[in-house]
Design a protein around this motif. Structure first.
Motif, mmCIF file in Angstrom:
data_model
loop_
_atom_site.group_PDB
_atom_site.id
_atom_site.type_symbol
_atom_site.label_atom_id
_atom_site.label_comp_id
_atom_site.label_asym_id
_atom_site.label_seq_id
_atom_site.Cartn_x
_atom_site.Cartn_y
_atom_site.Cartn_z
ATOM 1 N N LYS A 34 76.701 63.953 40.915
ATOM 2 C CA LYS A 34 77.052 65.208 41.578
ATOM 3 C C LYS A 34 75.945 66.251 41.351
ATOM 4 N N ALA A 38 73.274 68.778 33.791
ATOM 5 C CA ALA A 38 74.378 67.838 33.599
ATOM 6 C C ALA A 38 74.550 67.506 32.115
ATOM 7 N N THR A 91 82.998 59.414 33.755
ATOM 8 C CA THR A 91 83.035 60.767 34.314
ATOM 9 C C THR A 91 81.661 61.425 34.227
ATOM 10 N N SER A 92 80.969 61.245 33.103
ATOM 11 C CA SER A 92 79.656 61.863 32.938
ATOM 12 C C SER A 92 78.669 61.340 33.975
ATOM 13 N N GLY A 116 79.325 62.959 37.041
ATOM 14 C CA GLY A 116 78.818 64.327 36.919
ATOM 15 C C GLY A 116 77.327 64.377 37.207
ATOM 16 N N PHE A 130 83.915 70.243 36.166
ATOM 17 C CA PHE A 130 84.313 68.893 36.570
ATOM 18 C C PHE A 130 84.614 68.025 35.353
ATOM 19 N N CYS A 131 83.644 67.953 34.419
ATOM 20 C CA CYS A 131 83.778 67.010 33.296
ATOM 21 C C CYS A 131 84.861 67.436 32.313
ATOM 22 N N ASP A 166 78.892 73.803 37.108
ATOM 23 C CA ASP A 166 79.509 72.821 37.990
ATOM 24 C C ASP A 166 79.973 71.603 37.194
ATOM 25 N N THR A 167 79.084 71.119 36.291
ATOM 26 C CA THR A 167 79.403 69.944 35.493
ATOM 27 C C THR A 167 80.543 70.237 34.514
ATOM 28 N N VAL A 185 77.846 68.271 30.068
ATOM 29 C CA VAL A 185 78.671 67.217 29.463
ATOM 30 C C VAL A 185 78.926 67.522 27.993
ATOM 31 N N ARG A 202 85.591 75.439 38.896
ATOM 32 C CA ARG A 202 85.438 74.427 39.949
ATOM 33 C C ARG A 202 85.548 75.025 41.340
ATOM 34 N N SER A 207 81.340 70.170 27.622
ATOM 35 C CA SER A 207 82.655 69.768 28.133
ATOM 36 C C SER A 207 83.551 69.198 27.040
#
Ligand SMILES: Nc1ncnc2c1ncn2[C@@H]1O[C@H](COP(=O)(O)OP(=O)(O)O)[C@@H](O)[C@H]1O
Ligand SMILES: [Mg+2]
Lengths: 266, 263
Positions: free
Chosen positions: A204, A82, A197-198, A201, A151-152, A147-148, A86, A118, A89
């Motif tokens: 998740k 993660a 959001t993080s 993340g 999303f992020c 995945d992160t 991040v 995603r 991201s």
């Protein structure tokens, strides 16, 4: 004007609405059929479930130390994946933010790639990375990272598009470059969104990391699989309960941090 | 023939001080049939202080944005500090903009950063990169310049406060410091006090015009307060129905002359 008549309790649906309801019902029946719906199986599952529970109860405590360490590894996978996700991201999100740094077509391509990242499920990423880097937690971490990122980066970009344009305009009028405007006006204003959001993340990532073991990508998931494969239901139940406790704890922690760091001024 | 053209130009220059802003035939619409304004022409001389007045929605903000090259327009020409804003390269536009500034109705500070960093960002037209992103990394001259600008607006003691902890009047003073820190030649102020209570508004207006006069900055400002326009402007441009209804020195005007613009 005279007093109006009291309206009817139910309005007659229009022909189109009626057609819509009928179509919805047909789709639901069709889907249940495809999903192998069987009332009989449900009726029979009760005793089987009771049997499973009676054999699983009480949860095993003999291997708690080993399982605990496996859970620590799971959290390591989640945190590392993660965190790297991040960090990566932020630059990717800058490419995905319309009207900030890059031409429109670059943001479109970046957003499409992020959509693809995603769309691929985390277990599929894990399988791919097991092939690429071998069995073990490293493959799992890379899967969490992807995945992160998917999303992020997407939501960071949305956060940056939503910030107030006023400060950016004031800096533009004084001759600032776009990169300076992104760094000085856009990113600071979007920071509460980034943090929130993080944290989502991370939650998740913890949830995903607990099952990566099913495909050999490290973490506690392997214990769940082995427990069921060897009919060691007490151990499997322990693993399920541990996962539930950790996931709930991380969600609570995330909510607490969000309100602490961001407060009400999101 | 060249010579006579040149001579007329030179003569014109001798007669009037050089213009910092020249607007000719400016027409702007937002894609609708009816433009916001049509065929506007005016000059603003170096060091002048001009008030732009008009009812809400007549296009004052839009006109100011066109003058700064922040908004594209369909017809006409805008020459700012001697440069045609429509044809500049990106680099040249940046150099031009480093001599201009905008103070808007909303202070437009970045809320989560310190006051000092916000003021420092006024120097981004001069220096780019991480050294100018936060006061912690900034070169000593830049920090000193930002501090001096904060001093001028009377808020040096708030340098390390977060910008979102300030009152409305303080925020607008910080925004003025940010606009002045790069020693601009041309400033646009779009209803700088509209979001402030009357007392704070007066204070900010006084301070702003004292500072720009002292530094010889050319200013065009809008205000919905007729008294402010007459008190602080040397000249008034009145915008109505997409045209300049009034273009006159303040000296000969009374608030009744301007009242018609708001009818
Ligand atoms: N971005 C925009 N898109 C479309 N119309 C706009 C936009 N900005 C302003 N307008 C219109 O242009 C007109 C002038 O607006 P504005 O310049 O803000 O007026 P003022 O500052 O005098 O109150 C208004 O009718 C407004 O609706
Ligand atoms: Mg306006």
């Amino acid at each position: 004007m005279t007093a109006g008549t009291t309206p009817a309790r139910f309005e007659r649906p229009s022909a189109l609405a009626f057609l819509g309801y009928a179509l919805g019902a047909v789709i639901l029946v069709w889907a249940l059929d495809g999903a192998g719906w069987s009332a009989e199986k449900i009726a029979r599952s009760g005793p089987r479930m009771a049997d499973f529970l009676s054999r699983a109860w009480p949860p095993a405590t003999d291997s708690l130390a080993r399982l605990g360490w496996k859970m620590v590894e799971t959290l390591q996978i989640a945190i590392a994946g993660a965190a790297l996700g991040v960090v990566l991201s932020v630059p990717v999100a800058l490419l995905a933010t319309r009207g900030l740094l890059v031409p429109h077509w670059v943001t479109m391509v970046t957003r499409m790639v992020l959509g693809f990242i995603r769309a691929v499920p985390d277990l599929a990423w894990a399988l791919v990375f097991v092939v690429a880097v071998g069995l073990g937690p490293f493959a799992g971490m890379l899967a969490i990272l992807m995945d992160t990122l998917g999303f992020c980066a997407r939501f960071f970009a949305d956060d940056m598009e939503a910030v107030d344009q006023g400060p950016s305009e004031a800096l533009t009028a004084t001759g600032a470059r776009r990169i300076d405007i992104a760094a000085c006006a856009v990113i600071p204003a979007a920071m509460p969104g980034f943090i929130s959001t993080s944290l989502f993340g991370l939650e998740k990532a913890v949830r995903s990391s607990t099952i990566l073991g099913l495909v050999g990508a490290g973490g506690i998931g392997i214990e769940l699989k082995v427990g069921f494969d060897l009919f060691d239901y007490p151990t499997a139940l322990t693993v399920i309960l541990m996962i539930a406790v950790v996931v709930i704890a991380v969600e609570q922690l995330g909510a607490l941090l969000r309100s602490r760091i961001i407060g009400t001024d999101r | 023939m060249m010579d006579t053209a040149l001579e007329t130009q030179v003569a014109a220059h001798a007669a009037t001080p050089p213009a910092d802003l020249t607007v000719r035939g400016l027409t702007k619409s937002f894609g609708q049939a009816e433009p916001v304004f049509r065929d506007l022409s005016f000059d603003i001389a170096r060091g002048a202080c001009v008030a732009l007045v008009g009812a809400n929605g007549t296009g004052k903000s839009t006109l100011l944005r066109c003058c700064l090259g922040l908004s594209p327009f369909e017809g006409g020409r805008v020459e700012l500090l001697g440069h045609d804003t429509a044809t500049l390269s990106r680099r040249a536009r940046r150099t031009l903009r480093s001599q201009t500034g905008l103070v808007a109705q909303k202070h437009n500070l970045v809320p989560r950063l310190t006051v000092l960093s916000n003021v420092l960002h006024g120097l981004l037209g001069r220096g780019s990169g991480p050294r100018y992103w936060t006061h912690m990394l900034a070169p000593a001259e830049a920090r000193d310049a930002a501090m001096a600008a904060l001093d001028k607006v009377g808020l040096p003691h708030l340098a390390l406060r977060r910008a979102d902890g300030l009152s409305g009047g303080q925020s607008q003073r910080v925004a003025i410091a940010r606009a002045l820190v790069c020693k601009p030649r041309f400033l646009v102020a779009d209803e700088p006090t509209a979001s402030l209570d009357p007392a704070a508004g007066e204070e900010v207006m006084e301070m702003f015009f004292d500072l720009v006069r002292a530094e010889g900055v050319t200013v065009i400002f809008t205000s919905h307060n007729v008294d402010h326009a007459l008190r602080y402007g040397e000249r008034v441009l009145g915008l109505a129905q997409g045209r300049l209804d009034i273009d006159a020195a303040t000296a000969g005007l009374s608030s009744r002359d301007l009242a018609g613009l708001y009818g």
